[in-house]
Design an enzyme around this catalytic site. Structure first.
Site, PDB file in Angstrom:
ATOM      1  CG  PHE A   1      -1.948  -1.058   1.199  1.00 19.00           C
ATOM      2  CD1 PHE A   1      -3.143  -0.853   0.536  1.00 19.00           C
ATOM      3  CD2 PHE A   1      -1.727  -2.284   1.813  1.00 19.00           C
ATOM      4  CE1 PHE A   1      -4.109  -1.841   0.490  1.00 19.00           C
ATOM      5  CE2 PHE A   1      -2.683  -3.272   1.777  1.00 19.00           C
ATOM      6  CZ  PHE A   1      -3.877  -3.055   1.115  1.00 19.00           C
TER       7      PHE A   1
ATOM      8  CG  ASP B   1       1.577 -15.401   2.417  1.00 16.13           C
ATOM      9  OD1 ASP B   1       2.278 -16.301   1.931  1.00 16.13           O
ATOM     10  OD2 ASP B   1       1.612 -14.228   2.023  1.00 16.13           O
TER      11      ASP B   1
END
Ligand code: ACK
Length: 845
Positions: free
Chosen positions: A525, A639
């Site tokens: 981001f 993950d």
């Protein structure tokens, strides 16, 4: 005569050298001297035999302090056997000591002819009860006549370790067989791990064990006003006197906060209620803490909240529901309705219905409803229940209505008793299945509880009622949310307004307290930066700052802050700690603790081959402990990979990257599967790739891959194989080979994590337990993986490894016997459950 001449020259230059350097020697903090010939003032008291062998040269340094140098140089005479004995050296409890010798030695070749008997070594011997040779000592550099002329002094330093020692003391002796030596100093010392305060835990001065590879586990003592968090803090003292493998930590008890390594009481107006929160917080609006050390704040007059409201929730003025009606009564249900409050202080978002069995108010249940009616189910027949309702508006919760008492209808017929009995049977089977899957005897208790709960008229909490999907149901006991096991992770999706979730779990930080000093990387981001965080009244700390780049959409802002809503729910030494968020100014930021060594994969690649196996296992233990915490909280990471682990300056590894992990958009390793999801193929369990079955067991698979990454110092799993080839190979039961120099015990564990059957994989608590065992007993790590399992570019065929975590090696009968349920063996056999594998695959149907 000639020999004496050599000696004089030898000693004279030794002395010159000594003056220059003796004063410069300094002793490391973790070494404790038992003898240092340089610091003895007056006679050393050592004995030479025969008298004309070793002799002491009385020299003094620049402060006129004596330097005890012994020399011998009878190189011209045959059959030398000259002994120099120290006096009794006390061990002070050390079982392993080090002996440091500084000496010069004459090169025999540089002596004039006729020195055939000249030696260039001497023996070092010790005596506890009998003489034992420690070693033959040779010089790294011997000196010649030339060196004397050039005034170059070749001083040798040799260190030998000695142990295990069994007595309170010992003698040392030096045996010369015809060399030309000057023994400038002898230092005997032991190493200890010095007193340490770390993570609010004190670790005492600790003497290492007797073996060079041994680690002594030490449990730390929490400093005043602190408590262990999650597990007692532990460190391991190595033979080198270093503290290794930190595990666990202490945190300040409620009402206190950590400032400069100690626990300080919360000021008036501030409170700290949970061990998990970092610092004292200001009381929420319309509440106050009038004493120091508050653990909660109390509402101002005419403002309310209930005990089960989170401590950071504001007190609000009443918005009460005044009357609650009973519309219908069943044996196990009651239908309620109520009228909207007359003057709500905002739009009504939802209602909360709190209920409990009369006179049992230590346990109660809360259900939410968007309507002004609801059927409460799962109640006991013929029982009186208390109900209260309150409304929630954008201003918060109103006060609960007064208590309303309603009774359920009577119950019990012969048919229903039979039905109950069959439920008991199903419950037993179900519980046994759970037991088979987990392999843990402690589930005995749960089995009993489950069975007893279903017997008629037994009081045991609440059975699950069917609810409208819009409604949530939470159970409370003594004012705390009651979950099976530990605290449970709350999915931020359950919040209607994502901003509420962020502020529920993350502290808002004023941007003026943060200075951005440098950019350390790029996130999905925006930039990741670092700099100091200076909160008022707090010690300055270095933090990592994730920023949201300008021009974001509302959805991106929500996705970005998602990570904070998740991270803020965790508090564990092996999970990256959230310090807070900046949402009231731009750029929006997420502030976390700073991890000096960055991500684990890059860190390992940079330090290829630099760590001891114990250090690597310590890192793996930390990751497993963090994952155990996440799985206990009901959080599936999805993950887990070395790139998502961060490492601090103490080599403590912390699990990070909770950013929208269900989507994995931010992971460059994630690839699209045929079903459209994005998944990091190399790290992901086959069932999660094939049909998105992400569970803690699939996290265990990924953990096995992280183990492989760590033991191979950041090698890429499956090297340059394509994702498709990896999927195919794993499907065909091929697995990664053991990394080079990988202990066999670790490779077995990896292979266990990669079992196709996910219920056969070890659980994270079993992994932590196994790694702890290995750390306590490092010799178990000595056996390395067989070279046939280390083929560098081939995969190995997977055969189920029979590790300690594998519980499926018993027969069904043995297993049932072991849990005192042997009488069901026949039933299991009749039902076709003849192996534990088939039992583990039972479903509740
Ligand atoms: O491998 P690195 O140095 O460690 O590069 C990445 C980069 O930012 C982008 O994620 C580093 N990073 C992320 N969070 C932290 C943190 N809390 N402390 C230190 N470095 C961090 C990461």
């Amino acid at each position: 005569m000639q020999s004496r001449w050599w000696c004089c020259r030898l000693v004279a230059w030794t002395w010159v050298w000594s003056l220059a350097l003796l004063g410069a020697w300094c002793i490391p903090a973790n070494e404790v001297n038992l003898l240092d010939s340089r610091s003895v003032i007056g006679d050393l008291g050592w004995v030479a035999y025969p008298k004309n062998g070793w002799e002491e040269i009385g020299e003094v340094d620049e402060d006129y302090a004596p330097i005890h140098t012994y020399q011998v140089c009878r190189v011209m005479e045959q059959n030398q056997n000259n002994w120099l004995h120290t006096n009794w050296i006390l061990t002070e409890g050390a079982q392993r000591v080090f002996i440091e010798l500084k000496f010069t030695l004459r090169d025999c070749n540089s002596l004039p002819g006729g020195v055939g008997t000249c030696k260039e070594t001497f023996n070092m011997v010790m005596k506890e009860s009998r003489y034992i040779k420690i070693d033959t000592i040779a010089a790294d550099e011997s000196f010649t006549e030339l060196d004397l002329g050039d005034r170059v002094m070749k001083l040798n330093t040799e260190v030998r370790d000695l142990g295990p020692l069994t007595r309170k003391g010992f003698y040392l002796a030096f045996q010369d067989l015809g060399a030309c030596i000057a023994l400038v100093s002898v230092r005997v010392f032991y190493k200890r791990c010095p007193f340490l305060v770390k993570s609010l835990a004190e670790f005492p001065d600790t003497i290492p064990g007797s073996e060079a590879s041994q680690l002594v586990e030490v449990v730390g003592r929490c400093v005043n006003n602190s408590l262990p968090l999650y597990e007692p803090p532990r460190m391991h003292c190595s033979a080198e006197g270093e503290w290794l493998v930190p595990i666990g930590k202490c945190v300040c008890q409620p009402g206190f906060e950590e400032i400069n390594g100690s626990c300080q009481v919360c000021k008036v107006g501030f409170y700290r209620s949970l061990l998990e929160s970092v610092a004292c917080s200001k009381c929420p609006p319309h509440s106050a803490a009038r004493q120091m050390g508050a653990t909660t704040c109390s509402c101002e007059d005419a403002y309310y909240k209930i005990d089960s409201d989170p401590p950071n929730m504001a007190c609000t003025p009443p918005s009460p529901v005044s009357v609650v009606r009973k519309d219908h009564t069943g044996k196990s249900s009651i239908a309620l309705s109520w009228a909207e409050p007359d003057r709500p202080n905002g739009i009504i978002l939802e209602y909360e219905i709190k209920y409990f069995e009369k006179e049992q108010d230590s346990s109660y249940t809360i259900i939410k409803s968007k309507e002004t009616e609801m059927v409460v189910e799962g109640l006991k027949p013929s029982s009186v229940y208390i109900f209260q309702v309150r409304a929630r508006t954008s201003a918060g919760y109103g006060a609960f209505s007064r208590r309303f008492e309603f009774q359920t209808s009577p119950y019990l017929t012969a048919t229903s008793e039979r039905a109950q009995a069959s439920i008991v049977a199903v419950a037993i089977t179900l519980a046994l299945v759970l037991l088979a899957v987990s392999g843990f005897l402690h589930l005995h208790i749960s089995i009993l509880m489950m069975c007893l709960c279903l017997l008629p008229n037994r009081r045991c909490g609440y059975s699950k009622a069917k609810q409208d999907p819009e409604e949530e149901k939470m159970h409370f006991h003594n004012g705390h949310i009651k979950f099976p096991g530990v605290r449970t992770y709350i999915d931020p999706l359950t919040y209607e307004d994502p901003n509420q979730a962020v502020h529920e779990f993350a502290q808002e930080i004023d941007v003026s307290f943060i200075s951005i000093e440098r950019i350390i990387g790029a996130g999905e981001f925006g930039e990741v930066c670092s700099g100091p965080l200076r909160l008022p009244g707090k010690r300055e700390m270095q933090v990592a700052i994730k920023t949201l780049k300008a021009g974001y959409t509302e959805q991106q802002r929500r996705d970005f802050l998602w990570e904070a809503s998740i991270m803020g729910q965790f508090n564990h030494p092996n999970i990256i700690r959230l310090e807070g968020v900046v949402t009231k100014s731009k750029p929006v930021m997420i502030i976390t603790e700073y991890m000096e060594n960055g991500s684990l994969d890059t860190f390992l690649k940079k330090n290829d081959g630099q760590f001891t196996v114990i250090q690597l296992v310590g890192m793996l233990r930390g990751i497993a402990s963090g994952m155990r915490y996440l799985s206990d909280m009901g959080y599936v990471h999805r993950d887990l990979a070395a790139r998502n682990i961060l490492v601090n300056s103490n080599l403590v590894c912390k699990v990070s990257d909770f950013g929208l992990s269900r989507v994995l958009e931010d992971d460059p390793e994630a690839a699209y599967t045929t079903r459209g999801g994005k998944i990091p193929i190399r790290w992901t369990a086959p069932e999660a790739i094939a049909y998105r079955k992400f569970t803690s067991a699939s996290d265990v698979w990924s953990y096995g891959i992280v183990m492989w990454e760590v033991m191979s110092y950041g090698e890429r799993p499956y090297w340059e194989m394509s994702n498709q080839d990896v999927i195919k190979a794993v499907e065909e039961n091929y697995r990664l080979p053991g990394p080079m120099d990988c202990p066999e015990a670790l490779y077995h564990l990896m292979m266990d994590c990669w079992q196709r059957e996910r219920n056969s994989r070890p659980k994270f608590d079993e992994i932590v337990c196994l790694l702890d065992k290995l750390i306590r007993n490092p010799s178990s790590l000595k056996k390395l993986v067989n070279s046939s399992h280390r083929v560098s570019n081939l995969l190995v065929e997977h055969a189920s490894a029979e590790g300690e975590c594998n519980t499926l090696s018993q027969t069904v009968g043995e297993w049932l016997d072991s849990i005192k349920m042997g009488r069901y063996t026949e039933l299991f056999m009749e039902g076709g459950y003849s192996s534990l594998e088939t039992v583990a695959q039972m479903t509740s149907e």
